[in-house]
Design a protein around this motif. Structure first.
Motif, PDB file in Angstrom:
ATOM      1  N   HIS A 158      13.680  72.088  40.782  1.00 55.67           N
ATOM      2  CA  HIS A 158      14.906  71.613  40.077  1.00 55.67           C
ATOM      3  C   HIS A 158      15.066  72.509  38.637  1.00 55.67           C
ATOM      4  O   HIS A 158      15.647  71.800  37.853  1.00 55.67           O
ATOM      5  CB  HIS A 158      15.456  70.562  39.764  1.00 55.67           C
ATOM      6  N   VAL A 159      14.216  73.806  38.460  1.00 54.12           N
ATOM      7  CA  VAL A 159      14.373  74.057  37.024  1.00 54.12           C
ATOM      8  C   VAL A 159      15.707  74.940  36.796  1.00 54.12           C
ATOM      9  O   VAL A 159      16.259  75.858  38.236  1.00 54.12           O
ATOM     10  CB  VAL A 159      13.080  75.646  37.240  1.00 54.12           C
ATOM     11  N   PRO A 160      16.521  74.475  35.938  1.00 56.32           N
ATOM     12  CA  PRO A 160      17.901  75.303  35.716  1.00 56.32           C
ATOM     13  C   PRO A 160      17.522  76.812  35.694  1.00 56.32           C
ATOM     14  O   PRO A 160      16.738  77.450  34.731  1.00 56.32           O
ATOM     15  CB  PRO A 160      18.024  74.814  34.224  1.00 56.32           C
ATOM     16  N   MET A 161      18.615  76.766  35.402  1.00 56.29           N
ATOM     17  CA  MET A 161      18.883  78.742  35.679  1.00 56.29           C
ATOM     18  C   MET A 161      20.662  78.789  35.036  1.00 56.29           C
ATOM     19  O   MET A 161      21.341  78.870  35.267  1.00 56.29           O
ATOM     20  CB  MET A 161      18.830  79.425  37.516  1.00 56.29           C
ATOM     21  N   LEU A 162      20.402  78.964  33.693  1.00 60.21           N
ATOM     22  CA  LEU A 162      21.589  79.142  32.756  1.00 60.21           C
ATOM     23  C   LEU A 162      22.017  80.530  32.606  1.00 60.21           C
ATOM     24  O   LEU A 162      23.365  80.592  32.155  1.00 60.21           O
ATOM     25  CB  LEU A 162      21.365  78.593  31.750  1.00 60.21           C
ATOM     26  N   GLY A 163      21.215  81.827  32.880  1.00 58.69           N
ATOM     27  CA  GLY A 163      21.204  82.606  32.819  1.00 58.69           C
ATOM     28  C   GLY A 163      21.948  83.587  33.451  1.00 58.69           C
ATOM     29  O   GLY A 163      22.484  82.698  35.255  1.00 58.69           O
ATOM     30  N   SER A 164      22.014  84.765  33.407  1.00 59.83           N
ATOM     31  CA  SER A 164      22.249  86.004  34.673  1.00 59.83           C
ATOM     32  C   SER A 164      21.126  86.669  35.112  1.00 59.83           C
ATOM     33  O   SER A 164      19.892  86.352  35.521  1.00 59.83           O
ATOM     34  CB  SER A 164      22.870  87.006  33.965  1.00 59.83           C
ATOM     35  N   TYR A 165      21.603  86.225  36.550  1.00 57.02           N
ATOM     36  CA  TYR A 165      20.811  86.709  37.797  1.00 57.02           C
ATOM     37  C   TYR A 165      20.419  87.841  37.945  1.00 57.02           C
ATOM     38  O   TYR A 165      19.334  88.573  37.945  1.00 57.02           O
ATOM     39  CB  TYR A 165      20.483  86.158  39.451  1.00 57.02           C
ATOM     40  N   ALA A 166      21.202  88.773  37.517  1.00 60.23           N
ATOM     41  CA  ALA A 166      20.923  90.533  37.186  1.00 60.23           C
ATOM     42  C   ALA A 166      20.336  90.832  36.030  1.00 60.23           C
ATOM     43  O   ALA A 166      19.778  91.741  36.347  1.00 60.23           O
ATOM     44  CB  ALA A 166      23.074  91.023  36.734  1.00 60.23           C
ATOM     45  N   LEU A 167      20.413  90.224  35.368  1.00 57.45           N
ATOM     46  CA  LEU A 167      19.473  90.216  33.756  1.00 57.45           C
ATOM     47  C   LEU A 167      18.542  90.022  34.014  1.00 57.45           C
ATOM     48  O   LEU A 167      17.365  90.683  34.001  1.00 57.45           O
ATOM     49  CB  LEU A 167      20.283  89.411  32.812  1.00 57.45           C
ATOM     50  N   LEU A 168      18.366  89.059  35.006  1.00 55.75           N
ATOM     51  CA  LEU A 168      16.563  88.506  34.863  1.00 55.75           C
ATOM     52  C   LEU A 168      16.584  89.499  36.146  1.00 55.75           C
ATOM     53  O   LEU A 168      14.654  90.245  35.936  1.00 55.75           O
ATOM     54  CB  LEU A 168      17.114  87.103  36.199  1.00 55.75           C
ATOM     55  N   SER A 169      16.442  89.756  37.303  1.00 59.03           N
ATOM     56  CA  SER A 169      16.332  91.004  37.912  1.00 59.03           C
ATOM     57  C   SER A 169      15.863  92.142  37.297  1.00 59.03           C
ATOM     58  O   SER A 169      14.658  92.426  37.562  1.00 59.03           O
ATOM     59  CB  SER A 169      17.299  90.985  39.251  1.00 59.03           C
ATOM     60  N   VAL A 170      16.363  92.261  36.153  1.00 56.49           N
ATOM     61  CA  VAL A 170      16.118  94.140  36.005  1.00 56.49           C
ATOM     62  C   VAL A 170      14.275  93.726  34.358  1.00 56.49           C
ATOM     63  O   VAL A 170      13.985  94.465  35.221  1.00 56.49           O
ATOM     64  CB  VAL A 170      17.435  94.404  34.672  1.00 56.49           C
ATOM     65  N   MET A 171      15.022  92.305  34.292  1.00 54.00           N
ATOM     66  CA  MET A 171      13.623  91.970  33.442  1.00 54.00           C
ATOM     67  C   MET A 171      12.512  92.081  34.313  1.00 54.00           C
ATOM     68  O   MET A 171      11.647  92.453  33.414  1.00 54.00           O
ATOM     69  CB  MET A 171      13.826  90.932  32.582  1.00 54.00           C
ATOM     70  N   ILE A 172      12.851  91.467  35.620  1.00 47.92           N
ATOM     71  CA  ILE A 172      11.322  91.266  36.040  1.00 47.92           C
ATOM     72  C   ILE A 172      10.915  92.582  36.833  1.00 47.92           C
ATOM     73  O   ILE A 172       9.749  93.375  37.239  1.00 47.92           O
ATOM     74  CB  ILE A 172      12.302  90.270  37.631  1.00 47.92           C
ATOM     75  N   ALA A 173      11.751  93.304  37.307  1.00 46.61           N
ATOM     76  CA  ALA A 173      11.452  94.788  37.372  1.00 46.61           C
ATOM     77  C   ALA A 173      11.239  95.250  36.418  1.00 46.61           C
ATOM     78  O   ALA A 173       9.624  96.451  37.089  1.00 46.61           O
ATOM     79  CB  ALA A 173      12.943  95.364  37.899  1.00 46.61           C
ATOM     80  N   LEU A 174      11.552  95.573  35.232  1.00 46.06           N
ATOM     81  CA  LEU A 174      10.755  96.002  34.097  1.00 46.06           C
ATOM     82  C   LEU A 174       9.144  95.600  33.618  1.00 46.06           C
ATOM     83  O   LEU A 174       8.152  96.323  33.731  1.00 46.06           O
ATOM     84  CB  LEU A 174      11.338  95.780  33.009  1.00 46.06           C
ATOM     85  N   PHE A 175       9.128  94.439  33.985  1.00 47.30           N
ATOM     86  CA  PHE A 175       7.619  93.653  34.028  1.00 47.30           C
ATOM     87  C   PHE A 175       6.509  93.942  35.400  1.00 47.30           C
ATOM     88  O   PHE A 175       5.666  93.866  34.992  1.00 47.30           O
ATOM     89  CB  PHE A 175       7.461  92.175  34.100  1.00 47.30           C
ATOM     90  N   ILE A 176       7.333  94.633  35.920  1.00 44.24           N
ATOM     91  CA  ILE A 176       6.177  94.901  37.283  1.00 44.24           C
ATOM     92  C   ILE A 176       6.163  96.248  38.117  1.00 44.24           C
ATOM     93  O   ILE A 176       5.405  96.442  37.688  1.00 44.24           O
ATOM     94  CB  ILE A 176       7.173  94.558  39.243  1.00 44.24           C
ATOM     95  N   ALA A 177       7.005  96.628  36.987  1.00 37.36           N
ATOM     96  CA  ALA A 177       6.137  98.354  36.785  1.00 37.36           C
ATOM     97  C   ALA A 177       5.374  98.859  35.981  1.00 37.36           C
ATOM     98  O   ALA A 177       4.816  99.303  35.484  1.00 37.36           O
ATOM     99  CB  ALA A 177       7.917  99.501  35.800  1.00 37.36           C
ATOM    100  N   CYS A 178       5.313  97.715  34.682  1.00 38.47           N
ATOM    101  CA  CYS A 178       4.223  97.387  33.559  1.00 38.47           C
ATOM    102  C   CYS A 178       3.186  97.315  34.193  1.00 38.47           C
ATOM    103  O   CYS A 178       2.561  97.363  33.717  1.00 38.47           O
ATOM    104  CB  CYS A 178       4.768  96.649  32.277  1.00 38.47           C
ATOM    105  N   VAL A 179       2.419  96.010  34.993  1.00 39.69           N
ATOM    106  CA  VAL A 179       1.745  95.733  35.280  1.00 39.69           C
ATOM    107  C   VAL A 179       1.457  96.716  36.271  1.00 39.69           C
ATOM    108  O   VAL A 179       0.052  96.614  36.750  1.00 39.69           O
ATOM    109  CB  VAL A 179       1.961  93.574  36.009  1.00 39.69           C
ATOM    110  N   ALA A 180       2.083  96.868  37.642  1.00 39.04           N
ATOM    111  CA  ALA A 180       1.656  98.055  38.558  1.00 39.04           C
ATOM    112  C   ALA A 180       1.013  99.424  38.500  1.00 39.04           C
ATOM    113  O   ALA A 180      -0.303  99.439  38.766  1.00 39.04           O
ATOM    114  CB  ALA A 180       3.099  97.896  39.878  1.00 39.04           C
ATOM    115  N   THR A 181       1.323  99.862  37.007  1.00 35.30           N
ATOM    116  CA  THR A 181       1.804 100.780  36.344  1.00 35.30           C
ATOM    117  C   THR A 181      -0.511 100.379  35.979  1.00 35.30           C
ATOM    118  O   THR A 181      -0.885 101.458  35.714  1.00 35.30           O
ATOM    119  CB  THR A 181       2.234 101.400  35.155  1.00 35.30           C
TER     120      THR A 181
END
Length: 374
Positions: free
Chosen positions: A251-274
């Protein structure tokens, strides 16, 4: 059993170990890093936490309260901010851990013996980081005005002269899962997204299929994209699972934007995968790739603020932690999920991630060209 044959095998093993410099370095380096981090960097009782002031009353009494906060050792005063909204913004962006507000009628009500209220707002997204500082405020209330002449003002010396009201922002109940589960998102992605691409290319080298890849009319950049993107897709599946479980089970709250979270996650995945791809261009076999992954993973979970309060570490450890992409991703994902932060509030943490991505990609491409040349 012949001792001479055992000795010969023993010498052979030492020679092989000496030739495998990466493994030898890991054997010496990993325990040394653990000793240094756990011995000098880890501190579960963080002090000198950045604190903003909003003091509307300017008197000897209010200055005594401010000095009491400064002298406690837990609060490092960052100066007076412009108003309520400025303090909220600093808490939202994680620039300060506390905001102390002294109302304009503080002295007036103090002298009337009405016990005025002083507000302490705490960033409680990490309960472990702020709990000890909050616990000290009870003693602080009793000692803040001990040297002032309140008896002359009619104040009962047996009771605290003022009341300290504490607001735990963003996680008022201090639920540790609210801090841990979003952090696990970054930790799991770091471990898997570095390890899997690192093992993939070194596996091809070990199996002898690298020559087929090198014979294809592809550029190093195309090879990197082709290798990294499938694992980025697997990372997206992991993200869906983790977010689904965090919402349905914890039950962790999600108060922000899923779209923004998705962009940030994609950036982070690109960092660690590279980074995983970069490791694959350095390691000679899968064992070395695994060891290098663990060599990066260990300081990431210890110095990023996931396991221990980031602000409790010494400055040199915080500087190392700032170089790790997990540190900035944890701040981003916790800010979006627990605080409802927007892009403007997390943009300062995207710069280090982009810089890390570009640097890792540039070194990986350079290393891959050298492999082609060799």
């Amino acid at each position: 059993m012949s001792l001479s044959r055992v000795l010969a095998v023993l010498i052979k093993e030492f020679i092989q170990l000496r030739r495998d410099r990466v493994t030898f370095g890991m054997i010496l380096g990993v325990p040394l890093i653990e000793l240094v981090i756990f011995g000098f960097a880890i501190n579960s009782d963080p002090r000198h936490l950045p604190t903003a002031l909003f003091v509307q009353d300017h008197s000897a009494y209010s200055r005594a309260v401010v000095n009491a906060f400064a002298n406690s050792g837990y609060f490092e005063l960052q100066g007076q901010h412009a108003g309520r909204h400025a303090g909220d913004r600093e808490l939202l962006r994680g620039e300060v851990a506390f905001v102390v507000t002294i109302p304009e009628d503080f002295t007036y009500r103090l002298l009337r013996g009405e016990r005025p209220r002083v507000l302490l707002e705490a960033d409680a997204t990490d309960p472990a980081a702020s709990s000890n500082a909050i616990a000290t405020t009870e003693m602080l209330v009793r000692s803040a005005l001990a040297n002032e002449r309140l008896a002359a003002a009619g104040t009962d010396p047996g009771n605290p002269a003022f009341e300290l009201v504490t607001h735990r922002r963003y996680n008022p109940e201090g639920i540790s899962q609210y801090n841990t589960v979003p952090g696990l998102l970054g930790v799991i992605l770091t471990m898997t997204m570095v390890m899997m691409p690192a093992l993939a290319l070194t596996r091809e080298s070990e199996r002898g299929t690298m020559e087929n890849l090198l014979a294809m009319p592809v550029t190093p950049l195309e090879v990197m994209f082709g290798k990294v993107l499938p694992y980025a897709g697997m990372g997206a599946v992991q993200v869906l699972i983790i977010l689904g479980v965090s919402h349905a089970v914890f039950h962790v709250p999600m108060l922000g934007s899923y779209a923004l979270l998705s962009v940030m996650i994609a950036l982070f995945i690109a960092c660690v995968a590279t980074l995983g791809y970069l490791i694959s261009t350095v390691a000679r076999n899968q064992m070395q790739a695994m060891q290098m992954t663990l060599f990066f993973f260990l300081p990431s979970i210890l110095l990023s603020g996931f396991m221990f309060p980031f602000r409790g570490m010494p400055q040199w450890a915080q500087t190392l932690g700032e170089l790790l992409p997990l540190t900035h991703f944890l701040r981003i994902v916790r800010a979006i999920m627990l605080k409802g932060a927007g892009f403007a509030d997390v943009v300062t943490h995207t710069g280090p991630l982009l810089l890390f991505l570009l640097l890792a990609a540039a070194i990986a491409l350079r290393r891959f060209r050298r492999t082609l040349d060799s």
